[in-house]
Design a protein around this motif. Structure first.
Motif, PDB file in Angstrom:
ATOM      1  N   GLY A 172       0.805  -1.214   0.000  1.00 23.41           N
ATOM      2  CA  GLY A 172       0.000   0.000   0.000  1.00 23.41           C
ATOM      3  C   GLY A 172       0.834   1.259   0.000  1.00 23.41           C
ATOM      4  N   PRO A 173       0.161   2.417  -0.018  1.00 25.96           N
ATOM      5  CA  PRO A 173       0.870   3.699  -0.060  1.00 25.96           C
ATOM      6  C   PRO A 173       1.350   4.190   1.288  1.00 25.96           C
ATOM      7  CG  PRO A 173      -1.495   4.077  -0.153  1.00 25.96           C
ATOM      8  CD  PRO A 173      -1.299   2.589  -0.170  1.00 25.96           C
ATOM      9  N   SER A 174       0.989   3.496   2.368  1.00 23.89           N
ATOM     10  CA  SER A 174       1.374   3.926   3.705  1.00 23.89           C
ATOM     11  C   SER A 174       1.349   2.732   4.639  1.00 23.89           C
ATOM     12  CB  SER A 174       0.430   5.025   4.220  1.00 23.89           C
ATOM     13  OG  SER A 174      -0.913   4.554   4.217  1.00 23.89           O
ATOM     14  N   ALA A 175       1.902   2.924   5.828  1.00 29.99           N
ATOM     15  CA  ALA A 175       1.904   1.845   6.815  1.00 29.99           C
ATOM     16  C   ALA A 175       0.491   1.611   7.340  1.00 29.99           C
ATOM     17  CB  ALA A 175       2.846   2.195   7.963  1.00 29.99           C
ATOM     18  N   GLY A 176       0.224   0.372   7.731  1.00 31.26           N
ATOM     19  CA  GLY A 176      -1.084   0.044   8.302  1.00 31.26           C
ATOM     20  C   GLY A 176      -2.220   0.072   7.297  1.00 31.26           C
ATOM     21  N   THR A 177      -1.945  -0.281   6.054  1.00 25.20           N
ATOM     22  CA  THR A 177      -2.970  -0.212   5.008  1.00 25.20           C
ATOM     23  C   THR A 177      -4.204  -1.027   5.369  1.00 25.20           C
ATOM     24  OG1 THR A 177      -1.328   0.165   3.273  1.00 25.20           O
ATOM     25  CG2 THR A 177      -3.466  -0.696   2.586  1.00 25.20           C
ATOM     26  N   GLU A 226       1.917   5.018  12.543  1.00 24.59           N
ATOM     27  CA  GLU A 226       2.542   6.086  11.757  1.00 24.59           C
ATOM     28  C   GLU A 226       3.810   6.640  12.403  1.00 24.59           C
ATOM     29  OE1 GLU A 226      -0.513   8.933  10.901  1.00 24.59           O
ATOM     30  OE2 GLU A 226      -1.111   7.886   9.068  1.00 24.59           O
ATOM     31  N   PRO A 227       3.803   6.932  13.713  1.00 17.66           N
ATOM     32  CA  PRO A 227       5.066   7.389  14.322  1.00 17.66           C
ATOM     33  C   PRO A 227       6.187   6.363  14.208  1.00 17.66           C
ATOM     34  CG  PRO A 227       3.213   7.887  15.759  1.00 17.66           C
ATOM     35  CD  PRO A 227       2.685   7.011  14.663  1.00 17.66           C
ATOM     36  N   LEU A 228       5.831   5.085  14.367  1.00 18.88           N
ATOM     37  CA  LEU A 228       6.848   4.035  14.258  1.00 18.88           C
ATOM     38  C   LEU A 228       7.365   3.933  12.823  1.00 18.88           C
ATOM     39  CD1 LEU A 228       8.410   1.730  15.567  1.00 18.88           C
ATOM     40  CD2 LEU A 228       6.423   0.245  15.194  1.00 18.88           C
ATOM     41  N   ALA A 229       6.445   4.006  11.861  1.00 11.98           N
ATOM     42  CA  ALA A 229       6.852   3.953  10.453  1.00 11.98           C
ATOM     43  C   ALA A 229       7.750   5.142  10.106  1.00 11.98           C
ATOM     44  CB  ALA A 229       5.622   3.930   9.550  1.00 11.98           C
ATOM     45  N   GLY A 230       7.477   6.297  10.716  1.00 15.65           N
ATOM     46  CA  GLY A 230       8.318   7.459  10.470  1.00 15.65           C
ATOM     47  C   GLY A 230       9.753   7.230  10.904  1.00 15.65           C
ATOM     48  N   LEU A 231       9.932   6.575  12.049  1.00 13.07           N
ATOM     49  CA  LEU A 231      11.283   6.285  12.537  1.00 13.07           C
ATOM     50  C   LEU A 231      11.969   5.213  11.685  1.00 13.07           C
ATOM     51  CD1 LEU A 231      10.655   6.246  16.396  1.00 13.07           C
ATOM     52  CD2 LEU A 231      11.691   8.075  15.041  1.00 13.07           C
ATOM     53  N   LEU A 232      11.162   4.349  11.077  1.00 18.05           N
ATOM     54  CA  LEU A 232      11.709   3.261  10.266  1.00 18.05           C
ATOM     55  C   LEU A 232      11.750   3.613   8.779  1.00 18.05           C
ATOM     56  CD1 LEU A 232       9.853   0.298  12.015  1.00 18.05           C
ATOM     57  CD2 LEU A 232      12.295   0.824  12.177  1.00 18.05           C
ATOM     58  N   ALA A 233      11.497   4.879   8.454  1.00 17.10           N
ATOM     59  CA  ALA A 233      11.408   5.312   7.055  1.00 17.10           C
ATOM     60  C   ALA A 233      12.607   4.895   6.200  1.00 17.10           C
ATOM     61  CB  ALA A 233      11.206   6.831   6.990  1.00 17.10           C
ATOM     62  N   PRO A 234      13.842   4.932   6.732  1.00 20.34           N
ATOM     63  CA  PRO A 234      14.978   4.529   5.882  1.00 20.34           C
ATOM     64  C   PRO A 234      14.914   3.070   5.431  1.00 20.34           C
ATOM     65  CG  PRO A 234      15.743   5.774   7.782  1.00 20.34           C
ATOM     66  CD  PRO A 234      14.300   5.452   8.024  1.00 20.34           C
ATOM     67  N   TYR A 235      14.088   2.278   6.116  1.00 27.41           N
ATOM     68  CA  TYR A 235      14.002   0.847   5.811  1.00 27.41           C
ATOM     69  C   TYR A 235      12.675   0.466   5.162  1.00 27.41           C
ATOM     70  CZ  TYR A 235      17.562   1.335   9.417  1.00 27.41           C
ATOM     71  OH  TYR A 235      18.646   1.759  10.144  1.00 27.41           O
ATOM     72  N   LEU A 236      11.908   1.459   4.737  1.00 26.97           N
ATOM     73  CA  LEU A 236      10.553   1.229   4.231  1.00 26.97           C
ATOM     74  C   LEU A 236      10.460   1.583   2.752  1.00 26.97           C
ATOM     75  CD1 LEU A 236       8.018   2.481   6.926  1.00 26.97           C
ATOM     76  CD2 LEU A 236       7.655   0.518   5.445  1.00 26.97           C
ATOM     77  N   ARG A 237       9.762   0.716   2.006  1.00 29.68           N
ATOM     78  CA  ARG A 237       9.419   1.027   0.619  1.00 29.68           C
ATOM     79  C   ARG A 237       7.919   0.783   0.436  1.00 29.68           C
ATOM     80  NH1 ARG A 237      14.218  -1.718  -3.074  1.00 29.68           N
ATOM     81  NH2 ARG A 237      16.004  -0.827  -1.928  1.00 29.68           N
ATOM     82  N   PHE A 238       7.204   1.831   0.060  1.00 33.69           N
ATOM     83  CA  PHE A 238       5.762   1.726  -0.147  1.00 33.69           C
ATOM     84  C   PHE A 238       5.444   1.419  -1.611  1.00 33.69           C
ATOM     85  CE2 PHE A 238       5.930   4.685   3.584  1.00 33.69           C
ATOM     86  CZ  PHE A 238       5.367   3.800   4.494  1.00 33.69           C
TER      87      PHE A 238
END
Length: 418
Positions: free
Chosen positions: A34-39, A90-102
């Motif tokens: 999906g386009p964001s975490a927790g889709t 969302e706050p957790l995904a923000g901290l993990l942003a370097p490791y995330l691909r949407f």
């Protein structure tokens, strides 16, 4: 260069897996369709969980968040799905942003250079993961291990009594799977209509409860509730004996709605066919009973998507589609309780070393999963991938009782812990 551990899915359990891997000095790479975490959670954001915040937050994730100045919500408060995403995911995904691909849907997993059949040297080869964007662009990623936390929300079970779609179910515009927001954006589709809810678990109870509220302000609304089997003393849960108060209340309120006549219960009513009529859709049971309604809400559970894992050597229980070691611990034919025997990497392991399914997907077709279970799973899996076998084996799981715990039951209750 060190290869990452690929995590499929950026829900709470997938993000927790990343937090535990980082804690162990390993590099995660989270691929989210999906386009964001927790889709998936956003699809039922209006639903209030029966687990308070204290049961919704992973330990390693909390440590990561608190180091950034985040403050945990009131541990006794019951979040909605939307609050779970907004205040935690969302706050957790923000901290993990370097490791995330949407927008990276995983469409295939295998060993680099090896199809499913070849064995010699297989375990030394890295994994290869193929992803596809919504625009159709494909990419190949290599990884040292794969943690599949993609869940099951995208694969709802059909309504048919035999596990197959009922005749006329496929393509029917009358059926909505999951829990629509009938008191919000979806109200117009259900207000003043004849609505059939199908299923006997907590999702069905949530849908029934919302429809009863809608009926109070839209008197033309009629609510029907179909279950495959006739209810027994455990169908509506543990009531006041449930350690999760909201879960016990949900079952009690659903039962009260039936008793009051706010809901017409059809049970047993195993569905065989749907047929369009001039005045609605006629739903017929295996025994020949029928009801004509305008809308159907199917809360019949979910099943894992195994299609993209075709080249992975999976070890699956023949009916639950979980690992053979985990199946007897969670089999709904035997268990209807909130406690599950401790399990971790050992029980989640497949014949393909380095591949694990965790979270809801790890349970296959069993409906008894809770977030805490997934958090403990990924803690153990991260330890195993880091080579800490002692920590991987030291699994501790403390889940709240439902108040309806048994070890043998026929027929099986489903959805007791969902």
């Amino acid at each position: 260069m060190e290869l990452p551990v690929v995590i499929i899915g950026a829900g709470p359990v997938g993000l927790a897996a990343a937090a535990h891997l980082l804690e162990r000095g390993l590099t995660p790479l989270i691929l989210e369709a999906g386009p964001s975490a927790g889709t998936h959670i956003r699809a039922w954001g209006h639903v209030r969980l029966f687990s308070p915040w204290r049961y919704c937050i992973d330990r390693a994730s909390r440590a990561l968040l608190e180091a950034s100045g985040w403050q945990a919500p009131d541990p006794k408060r019951l979040p909605t799905g939307a609050a779970l995403v907004e205040e935690y995911v969302e706050p957790l995904a923000g901290l993990l942003a370097p490791y995330l691909r949407f927008n990276r849907r995983v469409v295939g997993v295998s060993r680099d250079g090896f199809d499913k059949v070849r064995s010699a040297g297989r375990n030394e080869a890295p994994f290869v993961i193929v992803t596809r964007t919504p625009e159709g662009t494909e990419d190949r990623i290599t990884a040292r291990a794969v943690i599949d936390a993609s869940g099951t929300w995208s694969q709802p079970n059909p309504m048919g009594a035999s596990g197959l779609p009922a005749l006329g179910e496929d393509g029917s515009g009358r059926v909505r799977y999951g829990i629509p927001n009938v008191l919000g954006p979806d109200r117009a589709a259900y207000a003043g209509r004849r609505v059939l809810v199908v299923g006997s678990g907590h999702s069905a109870m949530n849908a029934v409860q919302d429809l009863v509220k809608l009926k109070r302000v839209e008197p033309g609304t009629e609510v029907f509730w179909a279950m495959r089997r006739a209810p027994d003393p455990l169908t509506f849960g543990g009531g006041a004996q449930d350690a999760l108060i909201a879960r016990g209340q949900l079952g009690a309120e659903a039962e009260a709605a039936v008793t009051r006549g706010d809901v017409t219960l059809l049970a047993p009513f195993p569905i065989e066919a749907l047929a369009e009529q001039p005045d609605g859709v006629r739903v017929t049971s295996v025994g020949g009973q029928s009801v004509t309604v305008d809308r159907i809400i199917a809360c019949t559970g979910f099943r894992p998507d195994l299609a993209f894992l075709r080249e992975v050597r999976l070890g699956l229980d023949s009916w639950l589609e979980t690992t053979p070691a985990l199946a007897p611990l969670i089999d709904p034919n035997l268990h209807s309780c909130g406690t599950v025997r401790p399990h971790g990497a050992a029980e989640l392991a497949h014949p393909e070393p380095g591949f694990y399914a965790v979270g809801m997907k790890s349970y296959g077709r069993a409906p008894t999963f809770l977030l805490l279970t997934g958090y403990e799973q990924v803690r153990s899996v991260a330890a195993a991938l880091a080579g800490d076998s002692a920590a991987a084996a030291r699994v501790e799981l403390d889940l709240p009782e439902t108040g309806v715990c048994i070890t043998q039951r026929t027929p099986a209750k489903t959805g007791c812990c969902g």
